[in-house]
Motif scaffolding. Structure first.
Motif: not given
Length: 431
Positions: A338-344, A384-385
């Motif tokens: 979940d954390l790594l799905e945020y751009i920051s 893609p991310l």
């Protein structure tokens, strides 16, 4: 400014009008003004109201272009709007004078401190409905200039002020007045504590004068923060005082009520403050994890999620059976992904190192099925991310350690022939 114009309920004036009134003559030409508002003009608008509208637009334009001398000149003529007898304008004109006048005086090169104080005092008398708000703003101005005691006096006067039947809005204003007055008592208490520590005056809060400020601040803050709302600074101030006097149970109760009371709006900061307090006081890991579990539901991207993953991974020394520990590792996988799905976080090596540690733990326990299930749910987003060829080039430029970590992670998720892994291997071979 447009909101103020709408609340005044006056429409744009005819550009050909050159109204004069007051102590002098001011020619308000269209070149000074922004485009007129789009709402329709009222056919029964008087020349007086048209002039007020035009003057207000001139003030707006001067302020937007930082022409503070011009703004001061125009607002000196706008003061005649205070004589308007219509109900709506009687309420709005004093607030406009207060807000715009203070802004102009704060920026005017020739204004003096006493000019601002004088404006505050005059506007309190004109805008009795705004007395509490103006007093609070006045107190902030005094604090900015280091006049703590005068600011407290202004808030004390405002707290005892009443006008007619008290509305809900006035009640909220008075609550703010009360809580800020308590906060100023806390600031004084904190200052006395610092002086006592520097002078080595026991350092235990036994100074009677200091304790008096604690009682004043705690009574006010305790009362106000029971009401639903966002009271972060005030809660922290109250907890700091309770901790200083070793009332750990009282401090924890305040923080738990603030975090868990359903009458309060959802506030991630409340859970952070509770976690930091528990960590500071060596609470069991179980209690810390309970707080972080709720925080994760509110803010999955919070930096404390790395700590939460660490707790989940290192809970094998607890009295858990295998099923419980398997669940915790599975939960750690969900949290870090979940954390790594945020751009920051996408290029943060600590987050990727945590993911690699979770993968290793799962593989050691022969739970590759858990990894496969989680990847199946997320691969449409993660490819893609994170795992395209251009990601490998970016990661190589940003941080070689990040590149190496992702080389380890990718085959366990996307497979050995994943696009990212081929590109990364090519980059490392040619380095």
């Amino acid at each position: 400014m447009d909101d103020i114009e709408v609340e005044l309920n006056v429409a744009g004036a005819d550009e050909s009008d050159d109204d004069t009134w007051g102590r002098g003559t001011v020619k308000l030409t269209p070149s000074l003004l922004l485009p007129p508002a789009v709402f329709p003009e009222r056919s029964n608008m008087s020349g007086f109201h048209k002039t007020i509208k035009l003057c207000l637009l001139a003030i707006k334009d001067a302020m937007l272009h930082h022409r503070w001398e011009d703004a001061a000149k125009y607002i000196s003529y706008y003061t005649q709007a205070l004589e308007d007898t219509s109900t709506g304008n009687q309420l709005m004109s004093p607030e406009i004078m207060w807000r715009l006048g203070c802004e102009i005086l704060h920026h005017h090169p020739n204004s003096k401190p006493e000019d601002i104080i004088d404006l505050y005092e005059r506007m309190k008398n004109f805008g009795v409905k705004n007395f509490a708000k103006i007093s609070l703003d006045h107190a902030f101005h005094l604090l900015k200039n280091g006049q703590l005691e005068e600011a407290k006096r202004q808030l004390s006067v405002a707290e005892s002020w009443r006008y007619g039947k008290q509305s809900a809005a006035q009640s909220q204003d008075l609550t703010l007045i009360r809580v800020y007055r308590g906060f100023l008592d806390y600031i004084t208490w904190n200052h006395r504590r610092s002086l006592g520590e520097e002078a080595d005056h026991n350092g235990d809060g036994s100074n009677p004068e200091m304790h008096s400020y604690f009682r004043q601040a705690s009574v006010t803050l305790q009362e106000v923060i029971r009401s639903p709302g966002i009271w972060d600074s005030f809660v922290l101030a109250y907890v700091e005082m309770l901790e200083f006097y070793n009332d750990k149970e009282g401090a924890e109760k305040v923080l738990k009520d603030y975090a868990y009371d359903k009458a309060f709006p959802a506030n991630p900061n409340a859970h952070v403050y509770l976690y930091e307090f528990l960590r500071r006081n060596n609470a069991p890991k179980r209690k810390l994890m309970e707080v972080l579990e709720i925080l994760q539901a509110l803010v999955p991207s919070h930096k404390l999620m790395l700590q939460y993953c660490f707790f989940l991974l290192n809970s094998g020394d607890d009295d858990d059976d295998d099923d419980d520990y398997d669940y915790k590792i599975q939960r750690a996988l969900q949290v870090i992904m979940d954390l790594l799905e945020y751009i920051s976080w996408k290029q943060n090596p600590y987050a990727w190192k945590c993911l690699w540690d979770v993968i290793v733990s799962l593989l050691k326990r022969h739970r590759g099925d858990v990894l496969a299930q989680e990847w199946h749910k997320r691969k449409e987003l993660w490819m893609p991310l994170h795992f395209r060829t251009y990601h490998a080039r970016q990661d190589a430029r940003v941080d070689q350690d990040l590149l190496m970590l992702k080389i380890l992670v990718v085959p366990n998720l996307a497979g050995k022939d994943a696009e990212y892994r081929r590109a990364a291997k090519l980059l490392t071979d040619n380095a």
